[in-house]
Scaffold this active site. Structure first.
Site, PDB file in Angstrom:
ATOM      1  CB  SER A 105      -0.867   0.190   1.246  1.00 49.13           C
ATOM      2  OG  SER A 105      -0.431  -0.309   2.506  1.00 49.13           O
ATOM      3  CG  HIS A 108      -3.578  -0.778  -2.377  1.00 48.33           C
ATOM      4  ND1 HIS A 108      -3.849   0.446  -2.372  1.00 48.33           N
ATOM      5  CD2 HIS A 108      -3.275  -1.219  -0.995  1.00 48.33           C
ATOM      6  CE1 HIS A 108      -3.987   0.889  -1.008  1.00 48.33           C
ATOM      7  NE2 HIS A 108      -3.656  -0.136  -0.436  1.00 48.33           N
ATOM      8  CE  LYS A 113      -7.536   1.077   0.364  1.00 43.68           C
ATOM      9  NZ  LYS A 113      -6.841   0.252   1.427  1.00 43.68           N
TER      10      LYS A 113
HETATM   11  C1  LIG Z   1      -6.935   0.190   2.959  1.00 47.93           C
HETATM   12  C2  LIG Z   1      -6.334  -1.292   3.075  1.00 47.93           C
HETATM   13  C3  LIG Z   1      -6.946  -2.227   3.973  1.00 47.93           C
HETATM   14  C4  LIG Z   1      -8.120  -1.620   4.827  1.00 47.93           C
HETATM   15  O1  LIG Z   1      -9.459  -1.710   4.227  1.00 47.93           O
HETATM   16  P1  LIG Z   1     -10.741  -0.720   4.393  1.00 47.93           P
HETATM   17  O2  LIG Z   1     -11.655  -1.359   3.949  1.00 47.93           O
HETATM   18  O3  LIG Z   1     -10.141   0.679   4.347  1.00 47.93           O
HETATM   19  O4  LIG Z   1     -10.713  -0.831   6.122  1.00 47.93           O
HETATM   20  C5  LIG Z   1      -6.679  -3.562   4.207  1.00 47.93           C
HETATM   21  N1  LIG Z   1      -5.337  -3.748   3.663  1.00 47.93           N
HETATM   22  C6  LIG Z   1      -4.909  -3.033   2.901  1.00 47.93           C
HETATM   23  C7  LIG Z   1      -3.619  -3.487   2.215  1.00 47.93           C
HETATM   24  C8  LIG Z   1      -5.102  -1.690   2.334  1.00 47.93           C
HETATM   25  O5  LIG Z   1      -4.609  -0.754   1.827  1.00 47.93           O
END
Ligand SMILES: *Cc1c(COP(=O)(O)O)cnc(C)c1O
Length: 398
Positions: A183, A211, A242
Site C-alpha cells: 500500500s 490495491h 478503493k
Molecule cells: C485500505 C487497506 C485495508 C483496509 O481496508 P478498509 O476497507 O479501508 O478498512 C486493508 N489492507 C490494505 C492493504 C489496505 O490498503
C-alpha cells in the site's frame, strides 16, 4: 500529573518528532478536483483508482438501494441484518473474483480492516505460526496479533528468507500472509512463488488485494487473476472502498473456508451489517469495473502511471520502482517530507506525506495516488510543481 497531562505530553512528543497527523476536510465528492479545507485542489491522496467514487451510476445505485432496502440493516448478519442486497453482492463477488478456486464463495464485510481481523483470527490460533511480510498493512499485523499465533516477520518480498523460515518451523499449522500490491510502495508481491511455498508446506496463503482489486488482471478481477493462480490454499481479501469506489470488503475462498468464517470469525459475527444500500451500490460498481468503461479507465490509468514514473525520475528525490497507481517518492526525514507536502499544497496539489509508523523510520515519503479521474493536464501541474520544488531544494542545499 493528571490523566490529561500525560496525553498532552504524548502529543507534544508527536509534534517534536514531526509526526502530528492532521485531517483535511473535503467539501466536494472524492475526485481529481476537489474543494478541501475551503480551497480548490487537485487531489493525489485518494485510493479511488478508477475514479468511481462519485460516478453518477453508483450514486444512483446507492439511492435505489436505499429506496428498496432502507437506510440501515438493523442487525448483524446472523441476527436479521443480512439483506437480499448483501446476498446478491456475495454471489456477484464470488463469480467475479473467485476464479482461483473451485466452488468459490465470498463473504462481505463493512471494512477491509475487519475482513483481515476476521480471516487471521479464524484461520490461526495459538498453535499456528503466521509468516508475515515486513511491509504488510496494519490490519494484517493487528489480525495476526489478535489471533495469538506466533508471528514470524520475513524481510519484504524475500521468498528465500521465507522458505528458510518455513523449513525451520515445526509449527503444526502455518499461514503465510501478504499484501498483493503494497500500500505504501506500490510494488507487487511474488505471488506465484509465495503460493509454491504455501503448497509445499501445507500452509494457507492469505493475500490482501486492497490495491489490486478492480485495477489488475482481466476485467479488473485482481492480482490473483492477473497472475493466473489457482489453489485451495488461497484466501483472498479484497476491499471495495478503493478502486470499487464505495465501501466494504470481501473474503473470497473455497466455500468451506467461508462457512468456517461465518461460524467462527468474531469480527464478522459481532457487528451490525452495513447498510444494504451500500451493498447494492457495490454490485453496480462490479458491473462498471468488469465492463468496457472499466477497461477504458484502466487503460487511461496505465498511461498516467507511465507518465508519472517518468516525471518522478526527474526530481531530486527517490521514486520507488512501482508500476501500479501507488507512486511513492521517498524523501527520508519527516520534516523534509512535510515541507515538500506544504510546497505542493501552495501550488494547489494535495499529495499526502506518509510517515512512521505507516512506513519504516527514515523512509518518509509522498504517496502520489493516481486515479482514472486525473487528466494529462493534472499531471502537467504535478510535474511543474515537482520541478519547482526540486529547484528550490537544490538551491537550499547549495
Ligand atoms: C485500505 C487497506 C485495508 C483496509 O481496508 P478498509 O476497507 O479501508 O478498512 C486493508 N489492507 C490494505 C492493504 C489496505 O490498503
Amino acid at each position: 500529573m493528571t490523566l490529561l497531562d500525560t496525553l498532552e505530553r504524548g502529543l507534544r512528543e508527536i509534534d517534536a518528532r514531526g509526526l502530528r497527523r492532521r485531517r483535511r476536510t473535503a467539501d466536494t465528492p472524492c475526485s481529481a478536483h476537489m474543494q478541501v479545507d475551503g480551497r480548490a485542489t487537485i487531489g493525489f491522496a485518494s485510493n479511488d483508482y478508477l475514479g468511481l467514487a462519485a460516478h453518477p451510476q453508483l450514486v444512483a445505485a446507492l439511492a435505489e438501494g436505499a429506496q428498496r432496502y432502507g437506510a440501515g440493516s438493523g442487525g448483524s448478519h446472523l441476527l436479521g441484518g443480512h439483506s437480499r442486497a448483501h446476498a446478491q453482492l456475495e454471489d456477484d463477488l464470488a463469480a467475479f473474483a473467485g476464479t482461483f478456486v473451485d466452488a468459490p464463495r465470498a463473504l462481505y464485510f463493512s471494512t477491509g480492516y475487519m475482513a483481515n481481523l476476521a480471516v487471521l483470527t479464524a484461520l490461526a490460533d495459538r498453535g499456528t505460526t503466521i509468516f508475515s511480510d515486513s511491509l504488510n498493512h496494519a490490519s494484517l499485523i493487528d489480525g495476526a496479533r489478535l489471533s495469538r499465533a506466533q508471528i514470524e516477520i520475513y524481510p519484504h518480498a524475500d521468498v528465500d528468507a521465507l522458505a528458510a523460515r518455513l523449513e525451520a518451523s515445526d509449527a503444526p499449522a502455518k499461514l503465510i500472509v501478504s499484501d498483493t500490491v503494497f500500500s505504501m510502495d506500490g510494488d507487487v508481491a511474488p505471488l506465484a512463488r509465495l503460493l509454491g511455498l504455501a503448497e509445499r508446506h501445507g500452509a494457507w496463503l492469505v493475500l490482501d488485494d486492497a490495491h489490486g482489486f478492480g485495477v489488475l488482471g482481466p476485467q479488473g478481477r485482481g492480482a490473483l487473476a492477473h497472475a493466473a493462480l489457482r489453489s485451495k490454499h488461497l484466501v483472498l481479501v479484497g476491499t471495495l472502498g478503493k478502486a470499487a469506489g464505495v465501501s466494504g470488503a470481501f473474503v473470497c475462498a473455497h466455500e468451506t473456508v467461508i462457512e468456517w468464517l461465518v461460524q467462527r470469525a468474531r469480527p464478522y459475527i459481532f457487528t451490525t451489517a452495513s447498510s444494504p444500500a451500500v451493498a447494492h451500490a457495490v454490485s453496480a460498481s462490479l458491473r462498471l469495473i468488469a465492463g468496457e468503461e472499466g477497461d477504458a479507465r484502466r487503460a487511461h490509468l496505465t498511461r498516467l502511471i507511465a507518465r508519472t514514473r517518468a516525471l518522478l525520475a526527474q526530481t531530486r528525490w527517490q521514486p520507488v520502482d512501482s508500476h501500479t497507481a501507488v507512486q511513492p517518492l521517498v524523501i527520508g526525514a519527516n520534516d523534509a517530507t512535510l515541507a515538500l507536502q506544504a510546497a505542493l499544497e501552495r501550488d494547489g496539489l494535495w499529495v499526502p506525506a506518509i510517515r512512521p509508523p505507516t512506513v519504516p523510520e527514515g523512509t518518509s515519503r509522498l504517496r502520489i495516488s493516481l486515479s482514472a479521474a486525473h487528466s494529462e493536464a493534472d499531471l502537467d501541474q504535478l510535474d511543474a510543481a515537482f520541478q519547482r520544488a526540486s529547484l528550490e531544494a537544490r538551491e537550499c542545499a547549495a
